[in-house]
Design an enzyme around this catalytic site. Structure first.
Site, PDB file in Angstrom:
ATOM      1  N   ASP A 319       0.956  -1.043  -0.027  1.00 31.39           N
ATOM      2  CA  ASP A 319       0.064   0.103  -0.058  1.00 31.39           C
ATOM      3  C   ASP A 319       0.909   1.046   0.061  1.00 31.39           C
ATOM      4  OD1 ASP A 319      -2.003   1.523   0.206  1.00 31.39           O
ATOM      5  OD2 ASP A 319      -2.906   1.026   1.955  1.00 31.39           O
ATOM      6  N   ASP A 570      -3.533  -3.820   5.849  1.00 33.38           N
ATOM      7  CA  ASP A 570      -3.615  -3.375   7.133  1.00 33.38           C
ATOM      8  C   ASP A 570      -4.987  -3.490   7.571  1.00 33.38           C
ATOM      9  OD1 ASP A 570      -4.848  -1.313   5.857  1.00 33.38           O
ATOM     10  OD2 ASP A 570      -3.534   0.391   6.807  1.00 33.38           O
ATOM     11  N   ASP A 574      -8.389  -6.748   3.621  1.00 29.98           N
ATOM     12  CA  ASP A 574      -6.817  -7.183   3.072  1.00 29.98           C
ATOM     13  C   ASP A 574      -6.706  -8.636   3.443  1.00 29.98           C
ATOM     14  OD1 ASP A 574      -6.339  -4.666   1.823  1.00 29.98           O
ATOM     15  OD2 ASP A 574      -5.279  -4.173   3.835  1.00 29.98           O
ATOM     16  N   GLU A 638      34.056 -39.906   6.196  1.00 24.59           N
ATOM     17  CA  GLU A 638      34.232 -41.058   6.932  1.00 24.59           C
ATOM     18  C   GLU A 638      33.778 -42.394   6.618  1.00 24.59           C
ATOM     19  OE1 GLU A 638      33.773 -38.509  10.991  1.00 24.59           O
ATOM     20  OE2 GLU A 638      32.148 -39.788  10.571  1.00 24.59           O
TER      21      GLU A 638
END
Length: 839
Positions: A319, A570, A574, A638
């Site tokens: 935004d 926010d 949304d 190893e």
């Protein structure tokens, strides 16, 4: 919900409880809390250290050693397992505490009226009798009865499962039926979609309807990140490979005439060597510590998933107001046709919610004789239609002696919307549209004002235009630089705003967005079919006059094109876009509903915090990649050594206890702290990595092969010489043990960066924990040679100075070989060397 400072007392409105009332009722009814989710106990974390197929293999080796009468090996294995369990417990327990503490920073608040003042309190502080204000985006903090309701609708899906909004009414307007009685009630957990209300709390905590069923509505368990799932799956696959290989080697050895116990011992040693015991916990610790790093940069990560995904973001959708700009409005230009009527509109069509309302009030304070409060005190609001992101206007119906008792309607909103409701001559309308376009081109946020005498609230015509306002909202410090950093990192920034197109374009240019493609407005987006929208979002960086449902379509269109999206929002509207985005981001002042759906909360409301979080996400993945390659380098070296020795018919060059000592005692702390490396230069100069990209890339695999081959060649040469020529396999085994233990403590410094040569890396002091871990690793590697009893248990003997020289010399040579392998990989890439090792 916007933060609300404590207001001065209002002697005319509802007074609410006194502080004494609150304390008394809290003592009677308790705090407003639901039963908390089950905490992970220390005991469950401890027992979880044993719940691993890899640990089962180690314990099986201990049982076989005991059955074979090798009590020294058994004691060492069990001691090492115990130490590993304790270390794993401490690391996971601390990581869990850190994670819980970070989640605890989220403290839901609500606005109450107490002693005639509005104030913001934490939700747990509510008591029965409190007066709570409700606005769009709020989550009801308790159960209660509505005293006031203006076009109030809530979603009660958390209780009913129905996603359709339910219209609510105040007590004195509802009819006396069971259905209407429910429509006057608000229930904890329901979400305000639109409207305003005032609620009197009558049930809190476990006495609410939600509290009665809280046991079945505990917070969700934190899911594994894809990376953790891949590593866990890798461990399972590795376990099956180890078990299968062990069985095959056992059978092949028996067919070749080797003794059963001898082959069983060899197979178990090979299995132990292949197990990367500390890998999963190391990655978990790195992810949790990554959350803490992002918090230091003002970002609160709610889920581990976000830490990993942040490094893959390719598009940030944001935004404008409050993230790219400061979110502090100030009226800077005003063209008022009727100044008195315009000021009355600014004051009486105003709920003091949000920066626009505050800016109008402050403007009226400076210009209205007598001040705005006197005008409000002398007026009565009869009704209102609240501003929403869909309608983009607000209407207030007011009566006052100032208007001779006549009903007046005051309108404010987007200028083009307000103009449609006004009666204007064509030339006046054209003049206003030209002014609107000019002011918007200067980056101002625009607001149209109008009023009407008489009529009905639902009549959207017959208004008289009284003024146009232009408000400034300065660009935040650091935002243009953050946009530039994001672009350099291959991340496109897209502005999705409800503002006028020209205003959005002006702000986009100010912050440095790519505005080569023309902006699209909400009408154009709504008219586009999905395939055209997918094409448009590839190049468009500015979307104006966008509705919430359009935000979701834009996010989905970006994702359909392969983009990894971070969506900043926010409001309650949304939430769908935030939920569907790969990373949902909200500002600190967002509604509770938006915060619930978000993955990242910007505590400073600043866009640059998103970019900083993306940077930390890349650093975290880089460090995980280093740790994975480093741990597997040790194990595979190893395995190769033991396997080749068996094929040559030699005894094992390493024993079970020796391997475990190297893996867990010497290398264990270093595995973790390698993940503490600070960010490398150029981390934001690379393109985003694909989320499908494997943790172990070509460079990591080549380093593992280089280290395994080189280490195995040196170990077999030394062991073969001492076994075959000097007939001293114990001394040969001692050199191999020392070599593997010391090697990993030396070449770990090459793994500090898988791109940068050792001599060009950051100073060693940049990761002080690594220096301490390496020092501890070297000391624990030497302890068996210094302490006779421990040496006996591990099956090693003291080495001569010349033999130590061989061990130390090869460790340095191996470091050089690793650096050479890094350089060769850089040169063999098709890309330039500076970019040749990108993720």
């Amino acid at each position: 919900m916007n933060p609300v400072a404590e207001s001065p007392p209002d002697t005319r409105g509802p007074q609410g409880l006194t502080e004494a009332d609150v304390l008394e009722r809290r003592a009677s009814f308790g705090e407003n809390r639901l039963p908390s989710e089950d905490k992970v106990s220390a005991w469950s974390i401890l027992f979880r250290q044993f719940a691993s197929p890899l640990v089962y293999i180690i314990l099986a080796a201990a049982g076989i050693s005991l059955a074979l009468g090798e009590f020294g090996d058994f004691a060492i294995i069990m001691a090492v397992v115990l130490i590993d369990v304790i270390l794993g417990f401490v690391q996971e327990y601390q990581a869990q505490r850190t994670y819980v503490a970070l989640k605890g920073l989220l403290k839901p608040t609500t606005t109450v009226i107490r002693e005639g003042r509005r104030r913001e309190v934490e939700v747990w502080e509510l008591v029965p009798g409190d007066l709570v204000t409700l606005a769009a985006g709020d989550k009801a903090p308790a159960d209660g009865e509505l005293l006031e309701a203006t076009r109030l609708s809530l979603i009660e899906a958390i209780l009913t499962g129905e996603s359709e909004p339910v219209t609510k009414h105040a007590e004195d307007t509802a009819e006396d039926t069971a259905e209407e009685a429910r429509d006057t009630r608000v229930f904890m957990g329901s979400t305000v979609v639109v409207g305003r209300g005032l609620m009197r709390v009558d049930a809190t905590g476990t006495r609410t309807e939600l509290g009665q069923i809280a046991a079945s509505l505990r917070a969700r368990t934190e899911e594994e990140t894809p990376l953790q799932a891949r590593l866990k799956a890798f461990s399972k696959v590795l376990t099956w490979i180890v078990v299968t290989t062990t069985a095959v080697i056992l059978v092949v050895g028996l067919l070749l005439g080797r003794g059963f116990l001898d082959m069983l011992r060899t197979a178990i040693i090979l299995a132990i060597a292949a197990v990367p015991e500390g890998l999963i916990i190391a990655v978990t610790v790195i992810l949790v510590l990554g959350m803490r790093k992002i918090l230091r940069r003002s970002g609160l990560v709610k889920r581990l998933l976000a830490v990993e995904t942040l490094g893959s973001v390719t598009v940030i959708c944001t935004d404008k107001t409050g993230t790219l700009t400061e979110g502090r409005m100030r009226v800077s230009q005003a063209e008022l046709e009727d100044p008195q009527a315009a000021l009355e509109t600014m004051v009486l069509c105003n709920n003091l919610e949000g920066p626009v309302d505050v800016a109008l009030w402050e403007y009226a304070e400076d210009t209205l004789p007598g001040g705005p409060q006197a005008l409000v005190d002398g007026s009565t609001r009869l009704g209102e239609e609240l501003f929403t992101s869909e309608t983009k206007y607000m209407i207030a119906a007011v009566t006052s002696a100032l208007f001779a008792g006549e009903r007046m309607f005051f309108l404010k909103g987007a200028p083009e919307i307000v103009l449609r409701m006004c009666e204007l001559a064509d030339q006046d309308r054209a003049r206003l549209l030209a002014t609107i376009d000019q002011w918007a081109g200067d980056g101002l946020r625009l607001l149209g004002l109008a009023r009407r005498r008489g009529g009905a609230l639902e009549t959207y015509a017959g208004y008289t235009w009284v003024g146009l306002l232009g408000m400034e909202d300065p660009v935040r410090d650091g935002v243009p630089e953050a946009v530039a950093i994001a672009r350099r990192a291959g991340i496109r920034t897209t502005m999705i705003t409800g503002d006028y197109r020209r205003t959005a374009e002006a702000i986009a240019r100010a912050v440095g967005l790519d505005v080569a493609a023309p902006a699209l407005d909400g009408g154009e987006v709504a008219a586009m079919p999905d395939d055209r929208l997918r094409e448009a979002v590839r190049t468009t960086s500015v979307f104006a006059r966008i509705r919430p449902q359009d935000k979701l379509r834009i996010v989905r269109a970006l994702q359909a094109g392969g983009e990894v999206t971070a969506m900043i929002g926010d409001g309650v509207n949304d939430a769908p876009a935030l939920m569907h985005a790969d990373i949902g981001v909200v500002v600190g002042a967002a509604t509770e509903v938006a915060k619930e759906t978000a993955d990242l909360i910007l505590l400073d409301n600043n866009f640059r915090t998103v970019v900083a979080a993306v940077e930390e996400g890349r650093v975290i993945f880089d460090n995980i990649r280093k740790v994975v390659a480093y741990v597997l380098s040790n194990s595979f070296a190893e395995v190769l050594t033991i396997f080749l020795a068996m094929m040559l018919g030699w005894p094992p060059p390493l024993l079970v206890a020796q391997i475990l000592w190297i893996h867990l005692i010497c290398d264990g702390p270093a595995d973790i702290v390698l993940g503490f490396e600070p960010r490398e230069p150029g981390v934001m100069d690379r393109q985003p990595r694909s989320r499908e990209e494997p943790v172990l890339d070509r460079l990591g695999a080549s380093l593992i092969a280089t280290i395994s081959g080189s280490s195995a060649a040196f170990a077999l040469a030394m062991f073969g010489w001492l076994h075959l020529v000097a007939d001293d396999p114990v001394r040969g085994r001692s050199i191999v043990f020392a070599s593997f233990a010391i090697n990993s403590m030396v070449y770990i410094f090459a793994y500090r960066s898988m791109r940068t040569p050792l001599l060009r890396m950051a100073p060693l002091t940049a990761n002080k924990p690594l220096l301490w871990a390496v020092a501890a690793g070297v000391i624990t590697a030497l302890l068996p040679f210094w302490i006779p009893g421990l040496g006996e248990l591990l099956g090693v003997v003291a080495l001569r100075p010349g033999e130590w020289a061989w061990v130390a010399g090869f460790a340095v040579v191996l470091l050089g070989i690793v650096e050479l392998a890094k350089a060769v990989n850089a040169r063999t890439r098709d890309l330039p060397k500076s970019e040749s090792l990108r993720m």
